[in-house]
Design an enzyme around this catalytic site. Structure first.
Site, PDB file in Angstrom:
ATOM      1  N   LEU A 124      10.554 -20.869  -4.329  1.00 30.80           N
ATOM      2  CA  LEU A 124       9.544 -19.987  -3.728  1.00 30.80           C
ATOM      3  C   LEU A 124       8.209 -20.067  -4.477  1.00 30.80           C
ATOM      4  O   LEU A 124       8.182 -19.988  -5.704  1.00 30.80           O
ATOM      5  CB  LEU A 124      10.058 -18.535  -3.783  1.00 30.80           C
ATOM      6  CG  LEU A 124       9.073 -17.451  -3.363  1.00 30.80           C
ATOM      7  CD1 LEU A 124       8.873 -17.451  -1.845  1.00 30.80           C
ATOM      8  CD2 LEU A 124       9.541 -16.074  -3.821  1.00 30.80           C
TER       9      LEU A 124
ATOM     10  N   HIS B 133       2.831   3.110  -8.930  1.00 35.08           N
ATOM     11  CA  HIS B 133       2.680   1.662  -9.133  1.00 35.08           C
ATOM     12  C   HIS B 133       3.920   1.089  -9.831  1.00 35.08           C
ATOM     13  O   HIS B 133       4.366  -0.003  -9.507  1.00 35.08           O
ATOM     14  CB  HIS B 133       1.418   1.369  -9.956  1.00 35.08           C
ATOM     15  CG  HIS B 133       0.149   1.763  -9.250  1.00 35.08           C
ATOM     16  ND1 HIS B 133      -0.106   1.414  -7.936  1.00 35.08           N
ATOM     17  CD2 HIS B 133      -0.939   2.468  -9.670  1.00 35.08           C
ATOM     18  CE1 HIS B 133      -1.293   1.897  -7.589  1.00 35.08           C
ATOM     19  NE2 HIS B 133      -1.815   2.539  -8.620  1.00 35.08           N
TER      20      HIS B 133
ATOM     21  N   ASP C 253       0.838  -1.209   0.000  1.00 37.89           N
ATOM     22  CA  ASP C 253       0.000   0.000   0.000  1.00 37.89           C
ATOM     23  C   ASP C 253       0.872   1.257   0.000  1.00 37.89           C
ATOM     24  O   ASP C 253       1.976   1.246   0.539  1.00 37.89           O
ATOM     25  CB  ASP C 253      -0.909  -0.027   1.247  1.00 37.89           C
ATOM     26  CG  ASP C 253      -2.085   0.909   1.110  1.00 37.89           C
ATOM     27  OD1 ASP C 253      -2.298   1.468   0.006  1.00 37.89           O
ATOM     28  OD2 ASP C 253      -2.808   1.095   2.113  1.00 37.89           O
TER      29      ASP C 253
HETATM   30  C1  FPP Z   1      -1.906   0.030  -3.461  1.00 32.65           C
HETATM   31  O1  FPP Z   1      -1.411   1.342  -3.373  1.00 32.65           O
HETATM   32  C2  FPP Z   1      -1.273  -0.703  -4.555  1.00 32.65           C
HETATM   33  C3  FPP Z   1      -1.923  -1.333  -5.584  1.00 32.65           C
HETATM   34  C4  FPP Z   1      -3.398  -1.345  -5.701  1.00 32.65           C
HETATM   35  C5  FPP Z   1      -1.213  -2.023  -6.684  1.00 32.65           C
HETATM   36  C6  FPP Z   1       0.097  -2.661  -6.320  1.00 32.65           C
HETATM   37  C7  FPP Z   1       0.736  -3.266  -7.507  1.00 32.65           C
HETATM   38  C8  FPP Z   1       2.064  -3.326  -7.737  1.00 32.65           C
HETATM   39  C9  FPP Z   1       3.070  -2.783  -6.793  1.00 32.65           C
HETATM   40  C10 FPP Z   1       2.601  -4.061  -8.949  1.00 32.65           C
HETATM   41  C11 FPP Z   1       2.668  -5.509  -8.636  1.00 32.65           C
HETATM   42  C12 FPP Z   1       2.993  -6.361  -9.809  1.00 32.65           C
HETATM   43  C13 FPP Z   1       2.944  -7.712  -9.829  1.00 32.65           C
HETATM   44  C14 FPP Z   1       3.194  -8.436 -11.095  1.00 32.65           C
HETATM   45  C15 FPP Z   1       2.627  -8.489  -8.624  1.00 32.65           C
HETATM   46  P1  FPP Z   1      -2.438   2.574  -3.495  1.00 32.65           P
HETATM   47  O2  FPP Z   1      -2.547   2.956  -4.906  1.00 32.65           O
HETATM   48  O3  FPP Z   1      -3.731   2.176  -2.848  1.00 32.65           O
HETATM   49  O4  FPP Z   1      -1.709   3.645  -2.667  1.00 32.65           O
HETATM   50  P2  FPP Z   1      -2.432   4.884  -1.909  1.00 32.65           P
HETATM   51  O5  FPP Z   1      -3.183   4.293  -0.763  1.00 32.65           O
HETATM   52  O6  FPP Z   1      -1.263   5.729  -1.476  1.00 32.65           O
HETATM   53  O7  FPP Z   1      -3.316   5.566  -2.895  1.00 32.65           O
END
Ligand code: FPP
Length: 259
Positions: free
Chosen positions: A144, A50, A33
């Site tokens: 893993l 992201h 997050d």
């Molecule tokens: C939450 O942060 C994050 C996500 C919804 C997406 C996370 C995805 C990745 C890091 C890429 C992963 C890739 C693979 C292939 C597993 P947010 O956007 O809710 O953050 P905020 O709360 O600050 O808005």
């Protein structure tokens, strides 16, 4: 990734993070997050957060593999995340596809086995195909287990299971009674040990519909660090702290005065 793994194997432990390799959590699950806030702080579009988060995924996967953690689940996209702006959702789907495409062979060489929990059926075709390819390609790997929670909802998974049982019961006219093990065996996580450690970044104190059955006894570890700033050090610290927790499962510790 292979060279990085080799480097990590030989790396000196970080200060304050001496780990007992005999007592690693069998399964670590992560709510990644804070990508949006990370981007906002820098005046960047959310998708840039992201993308930065995607790089940390690589680092955390490498660290988990190097340490010998058996299972790592990453909450990549919840069933509720469809409520986000269309361009963010499509950007995320493209990003998942790109990461899988560019990392698949390295993951495979390193014996990582990719699994998905969640409903892939509603995910865009290109992304779904890339996940299916990754699952098939790595199916026989013995390192893993990397479980990606994609379009995942803990409640939906439980409801699906209950509805299937009710349907079967209606068909056969037999009442169905399940115990905890039988129930676990029909969830999307069947065959995967329950998470012993759940990590959440960015300081939020919620479970957000993530492994709500499986995580019943998991240790919860939260950091204020935003996901793109999390990495090897954060992951190692979480396991270090986990190893100092007193896990009682509702009972008492050995040292308790039981009078
Ligand atoms: C939450 O942060 C994050 C996500 C919804 C997406 C996370 C995805 C990745 C890091 C890429 C992963 C890739 C693979 C292939 C597993 P947010 O956007 O809710 O953050 P905020 O709360 O600050 O808005």
């Amino acid at each position: 990734m292979l060279t990085t793994l080799r480097r990590l194997f030989g790396a000196a432990p970080e200060p304050n993070t001496t780990l007992d390799r005999e007592r690693l959590p069998k399964h670590v699950a992560v709510i990644m997050d804070g990508n949006g806030r990370w981007a906002q702080k820098r005046g960047l579009p959310r998708i840039a957060g992201h993308r930065a988060g995607g790089k940390v995924v690589r680092e955390v996967v490498e660290t988990a593999a190097e340490l010998g953690v058996g299972h790592l689940t990453l909450y990549a996209f919840s069933a509720e995340n469809w409520r986000r702006p269309k361009n963010e959702v499509s950007g995320l789907m493209r990003l998942f596809e790109e990461i899988l495409q560019s990392e698949l062979e390295e993951l495979h060489k390193n014996q990582v086995k990719i699994e998905v929990i969640g409903d892939l059926a509603n995910v865009s075709e290109g992304t779904r195909r890339q996940f299916e390819k990754a699952i098939t390609r790595t199916a026989e790997n013995t390192g893993l287990h990397l479980i990606i929670a994609l379009n995942y909802s803990g409640r939906a998974d439980i409801l699906r299971t209950v509805n299937e049982a009710l349907e079967q019961s209606a068909k056969t006219g037999q009442a169905i009674k399940m115990d905890e093990d039988a129930f676990s065996d029909v969830l999307a996580t069947a065959g995967i040990p329950d998470p012993e450690l759940i990590i959440r970044t960015s300081g939020e104190l919620r479970i957000s519909n993530f492994l709500i059955w499986e995580g019943a006894y998991a240790e919860f570890w939260v950091t204020e660090t935003l996901w793109p700033d999390f990495g090897r050090a954060g992951f190692t610290q979480a396991i270090h702290d986990y190893q100092r927790r007193d896990r009682r499962f509702g009972g008492l510790t050995k040292d308790s005065d039981a009078r």
